[in-house]
Design a protein around this motif. Structure first.
Motif: not given
Length: 301
Positions: A63-71
């Motif tokens: 979840a955290w890596t996906r959030h950084q990727f989308l940001t």
């Protein structure tokens, strides 16, 4: 004849060659070799493979890596459009929303205020820790203790100065703390427990004012004494035995006494003893065992 002419004219129109529109790759400025009919282009195959691999990587993220990727992969702005502000991290929100003493107006319901209040509620606000690096200019920093520091007894059973591990001859002082926070000047009365050396630094400006006041009183007494000696000299002018005490009085005054030295002397120690917090006058002095009981009561209750 009219019918024949119309037939000829129609057949002439039918023999005019039809001009087709150029393919899209020609309109885009592509001048390379044309792909064979029914065979996909290499760029299309590579793009499809990159999309497939990117989808596999995206599904394998937490979840955290996906959030950084989308940001990071947010849509780019057009030319001339201002870049959107970077989202705040939890640490940045805590630094912006933290207050030394919180009030109801500081809690506006935003997530930044909620993070700051959650951190503020976990602090121990009986004693403060201080930073005395700029004690000569009167700039002193205070902050509350964390749970780990409270468990270790930092600031209560050891000196409150950051980096000082002294546990002997500790004294408590109530300090009137005036500070500026969020463009607003605030005041607070805090309690610090420090050793003798750090107590001298904590009260450096106050001791300096005491020294200057004593020097002014000494000079004023010397001036009055000189005036008295001059009047006595005029009365004894016929005797011819005028004294020169008036000229010598006060000549041995030390200009360095106006400022406090880097180390406390006997007068400074006496002044610090008078400034130290003695506790409420109505209560008896607690023993060390009672202090430990109060310490664990505040820690676990």
């Amino acid at each position: 004849k009219a019918h024949r002419a119309s037939t000829v004219t129609g057949s002439a129109k039918a023999r005019i060659p039809f001009v087709k529109q150029p393919p899209p790759h020609v309109l885009r400025g592509y001048s390379g070799p044309l792909p064979e009919p029914g065979r996909p282009r290499f760029s299309d195959v590579a793009l499809a493979e990159a999309r497939r691999q990117g989808m596999l990587d995206y599904r394998g993220m937490d979840a955290w890596t996906r959030h950084q990727f989308l940001t990071r992969s947010r849509p780019c702005q057009g030319r001339g459009d201002p870049e959107p502000p970077r989202p705040k991290t939890d640490r940045e929100a805590l630094v912006d929303g933290h207050r030394f003493l919180r009030s109801d107006k500081d809690d506006d319901g935003s997530w930044e205020a909620q993070v700051a209040k959650k951190y503020y509620d976990r602090l121990y606000k009986e004693y403060v820790l201080c930073d005395l690096k700029r004690f000569k200019t009167g700039q002193v920093g205070f902050r509350w203790r964390t749970e780990a520091e409270c468990v270790q007894g930092v600031g209560q059973f050891s000196c409150a100065q950051v980096g000082c591990k002294n546990r002997a001859e500790l004294q408590s002082f109530e300090v009137h703390f005036k500070y500026k926070e969020a463009t607003e000047v605030k005041q607070a009365l805090v309690k610090a427990r420090v050793c003798v050396t750090c107590a001298f630094k904590l009260n450096y400006k106050h001791l300096s004012s005491i020294r200057r006041k004593k020097k002014r009183e000494k000079h004023e007494a010397a001036r009055k004494q000189r005036s008295f000696e001059r009047a006595a000299k005029k009365r004894k002018v016929n005797s011819g035995h005028a004294t020169d005490a008036a000229t010598n009085l006060g000549s041995g005054s030390d200009d360095s006494a106006s400022e406090v030295a880097d180390e406390p002397d006997a007068e400074d120690l006496a002044a610090l003893e008078a400034l130290a917090w003695k506790g409420p006058a109505s209560t008896d002095q607690k023993t060390r065992g009672e202090e430990m009981d109060d310490f664990f009561h505040d820690l676990f209750v």
